[in-house]
Design a protein around this motif. Structure first.
Motif, PDB file in Angstrom:
ATOM      1  N   TYR A   1      16.106   5.857  11.937  1.00  0.00           N
ATOM      2  CA  TYR A   1      15.640   5.084  10.778  1.00  0.00           C
ATOM      3  C   TYR A   1      16.825   4.356  10.122  1.00  0.00           C
ATOM      4  O   TYR A   1      16.757   3.156   9.852  1.00  0.00           O
TER       5      TYR A   1
ATOM      6  N   ASN B   1       9.204  -5.313   1.497  1.00  0.00           N
ATOM      7  CA  ASN B   1       9.356  -3.902   1.149  1.00  0.00           C
ATOM      8  C   ASN B   1       8.790  -2.995   2.233  1.00  0.00           C
ATOM      9  O   ASN B   1       9.149  -1.824   2.317  1.00  0.00           O
TER      10      ASN B   1
ATOM     11  N   ARG C   1      -8.171  -1.743   0.401  1.00  0.00           N
ATOM     12  CA  ARG C   1      -7.030  -0.836   0.160  1.00  0.00           C
ATOM     13  C   ARG C   1      -6.303  -1.239  -1.126  1.00  0.00           C
ATOM     14  O   ARG C   1      -5.939  -0.400  -1.943  1.00  0.00           O
TER      15      ARG C   1
ATOM     16  N   SER D   1      18.256   5.133  -3.081  1.00  0.00           N
ATOM     17  CA  SER D   1      18.540   6.396  -2.378  1.00  0.00           C
ATOM     18  C   SER D   1      17.183   7.065  -2.109  1.00  0.00           C
ATOM     19  O   SER D   1      16.207   6.357  -1.844  1.00  0.00           O
TER      20      SER D   1
ATOM     21  N   THR E   1       0.813  -1.216   0.000  1.00  0.00           N
ATOM     22  CA  THR E   1       0.000   0.000   0.000  1.00  0.00           C
ATOM     23  C   THR E   1       0.849   1.270   0.000  1.00  0.00           C
ATOM     24  O   THR E   1       0.319   2.369  -0.100  1.00  0.00           O
ATOM     25  N   GLY E   2       2.168   1.122   0.106  1.00  0.00           N
ATOM     26  CA  GLY E   2       3.036   2.303   0.104  1.00  0.00           C
ATOM     27  C   GLY E   2       3.359   2.760  -1.308  1.00  0.00           C
ATOM     28  O   GLY E   2       2.900   2.161  -2.291  1.00  0.00           O
ATOM     29  N   LEU E   3       4.159   3.807  -1.401  1.00  0.00           N
ATOM     30  CA  LEU E   3       4.484   4.367  -2.725  1.00  0.00           C
ATOM     31  C   LEU E   3       5.204   3.334  -3.591  1.00  0.00           C
ATOM     32  O   LEU E   3       4.746   2.991  -4.684  1.00  0.00           O
ATOM     33  N   LEU E   4       6.330   2.832  -3.118  1.00  0.00           N
ATOM     34  CA  LEU E   4       7.079   1.879  -3.930  1.00  0.00           C
ATOM     35  C   LEU E   4       6.295   0.581  -4.118  1.00  0.00           C
ATOM     36  O   LEU E   4       6.248   0.026  -5.222  1.00  0.00           O
TER      37      LEU E   4
ATOM     38  N   ARG F   1      -2.047  -4.562   6.051  1.00  0.00           N
ATOM     39  CA  ARG F   1      -2.890  -4.350   7.231  1.00  0.00           C
ATOM     40  C   ARG F   1      -4.059  -3.443   6.845  1.00  0.00           C
ATOM     41  O   ARG F   1      -3.952  -2.642   5.904  1.00  0.00           O
TER      42      ARG F   1
ATOM     43  N   ILE G   1      13.676   8.219  -2.662  1.00  0.00           N
ATOM     44  CA  ILE G   1      12.686   7.961  -3.714  1.00  0.00           C
ATOM     45  C   ILE G   1      11.795   9.191  -3.882  1.00  0.00           C
ATOM     46  O   ILE G   1      11.253   9.718  -2.902  1.00  0.00           O
TER      47      ILE G   1
ATOM     48  N   LYS H   1      17.390   0.298   9.793  1.00  0.00           N
ATOM     49  CA  LYS H   1      17.516  -0.409   8.507  1.00  0.00           C
ATOM     50  C   LYS H   1      18.816  -1.222   8.461  1.00  0.00           C
ATOM     51  O   LYS H   1      18.861  -2.255   7.797  1.00  0.00           O
TER      52      LYS H   1
END
Ligand SMILES: NC(=O)c1ccc[n+]([C@@H]2O[C@H](COP(=O)([O-])OP(=O)(O)OC[C@H]3O[C@@H](n4cnc5c(N)ncnc54)[C@H](OP(=O)(O)O)[C@@H]3O)[C@@H](O)[C@H]2O)c1
Length: 391
Positions: free
Chosen positions: A171, A102, A51, A197, A18-21, A41, A199, A175
């Motif tokens: 963050y 992701n 969604r 890098s 559901t995210g951008l990428l 979720r 996005i 990661k």
């Protein structure tokens, strides 16, 4: 030799759809005919399936063709085995031999390890790895970030990870820990790591659905311009006030390219086991970005009228800057040189689009016209996306 997974284990399990990428990855993989299953979720208003459906309708409107509906599992990475039940696990075990992990929290700050970004990025990865073990998934594809290099300078090799570096924020540290967990895992047979890098939006339409990084600085410029008298600020002045070195260079990559490269790599057995820097060969200077922010807000934002009763004074301006200052000062530092040898070998035939002035302005215009995501949901944006043209 091309390995063909057995007919009934051809599905790729994807998190963060559901995210951008993630939404681009799902689109590109479905267009390639790759069967996918998603762990998503629910939101406050929509079920996981609703969604996903809203996003697929968005793509269908844009592409003018129907896309197959993937199997959607209701799952949250912060729960053991992502909250999936026995039937879900047995379906995944039967149909999936690869996972594309992701999903992540992009919260930059959080000292509490029981909260974000640690919860999703570290505990979440452990839960996904347990899921992989429980379902006998063989190939783990992990979306990391080029900024696991922290505050290092100079040349960063694609295989570098922990080199005693300092970090700009929590963050980045989360990661790094996520990558360490994935690399040390005994479950999957291969681990492939993708490190984009920063996005940004779509190189063709300017579309974006989330507003991190470049868009956060743009939003700050936009907000200030709509609250203070015209001429009180400018893009470069704003970046200067934030303590950002205008000669520093940052590495931005358009989301459509990042998705195209990952979609290709996950379907290419010879890419397995590698780490790829998904970075731009030509970083942009902060001076260029400052000028872009200034031009974009002057052209597309509604400036405050001099007699606006809500007009804010310099005190407001200074206070707002102070609260944002620390996050952006570390974020917009000079980038190191990201080596791209593995990327070139795997996906050299997919060149990264040039981020020229019209392309960046189109992205900025889209973000401002959508009021940074406050205007409409992705499913209703299709027509709008097509109409965004910058002369
Ligand atoms: N954006 C960048 O500049 C950038 C740069 C380098 C690397 N990356 C990496 O690229 C990946 C995708 O980033 P993005 O920009 O697409 O981020 P995004 O738009 O914020 O999407 C994040 C995705 O992760 C999901 N997610 C987060 N926590 C979750 C949880 N506990 N359980 C289930 N799903 C969860 C979100 O689901 P909800 O919709 O339910 O919140 C969403 O689908 C991430 O791994 C990120 O670290 C991003």
């Amino acid at each position: 030799m091309i390995e063909i997974p057995s007919a009934d284990r051809r599905h790729l399990l994807i998190t963060g759809a559901t995210g951008l990428l993630g939404s681009y990855l799902v689109r590109d993989l479905l267009l390639d005919g790759q069967p996918v299953a998603l762990v998503v979720r629910g939101s406050r208003r929509e079920s996981p399936a609703q969604r996903v459906d809203a996003q697929l309708i968005h793509w269908e409107n844009e592409l003018g063709k129907r896309l197959p509906r993937p199997r959607v599992f209701d799952g949250d990475m912060t729960r053991p085995l992502c909250g999936l039940g026995a039937d879900d696990l047995s379906w995944i075990g039967e149909h999936c031999c690869s996972v594309l992990h992701n999903a992540a929290s992009l919260n930059f700050r959080g000292a509490d390890r029981a909260a974000e970004p640690w919860l999703s990025n570290v505990s979440g990865v452990r839960n996904v790895l347990d899921l992989v073990q429980a379902t006998d998934i063989e190939h783990f594809h992990h979306v990391s970030t080029a900024y696991v290099c922290g505050l290092r300078s100079g040349r960063i090799a694609e295989n570098d990870l922990e080199c005693g570096q300092k970090y700009g924020n929590d963050y980045e540290r989360s990661k790094v820990e996520a990558e360490q967990l994935v690399r040390a895992a005994s479950g999957p047979r291969t681990v492939t790591v993708y490190r984009p890098s920063i996005i940004v939006g779509d190189s063709h339409s300017g579309y974006t659905s989330t507003y991190h990084g470049l868009f956060a600085a743009l939003r700050l410029g936009h907000t200030l311009l709509t609250r203070v008298a015209i001429g009180s600020t400018s893009g470069p002045a704003l970046l200067g006030l934030l303590g950002i070195d205008l000669t520093a260079c940052k590495n931005f990559v358009p989301v459509d390219w990042v998705s195209a490269v990952i979609a290709h790599a996950v379907q290419t057995p010879s890419a397995r086991g590698q780490t790829l820097h998904l970075t731009h060969p030509e970083p942009l200077s902060m001076a260029t970005l400052g000028a872009l922010i200034q031009e974009a807000v002057e052209r597309f934002s509604q400036a405050a009228a001099a007699d606006d009763p809500d007009l804010c004074d310099e005190q407001w301006f200074a206070e707002n800057l102070r609260t944002q200052l620390d996050v952006y000062r570390t974020y917009f530092r000079n980038d190191p040189f990201f080596d791209r040898s593995n990327l070139e070998a795997v996906a050299g035939h997919i060149p990264c689009p040039v981020l020229d002035h019209p392309t960046l302005l189109r992205m900025a215009r889209f973000a401002i016209e959508q009021d940074f995501g406050r205007l409409a949901k992705p499913s209703t944006l299709a027509a709008k996306t097509m109409s965004v043209q910058v002369s």
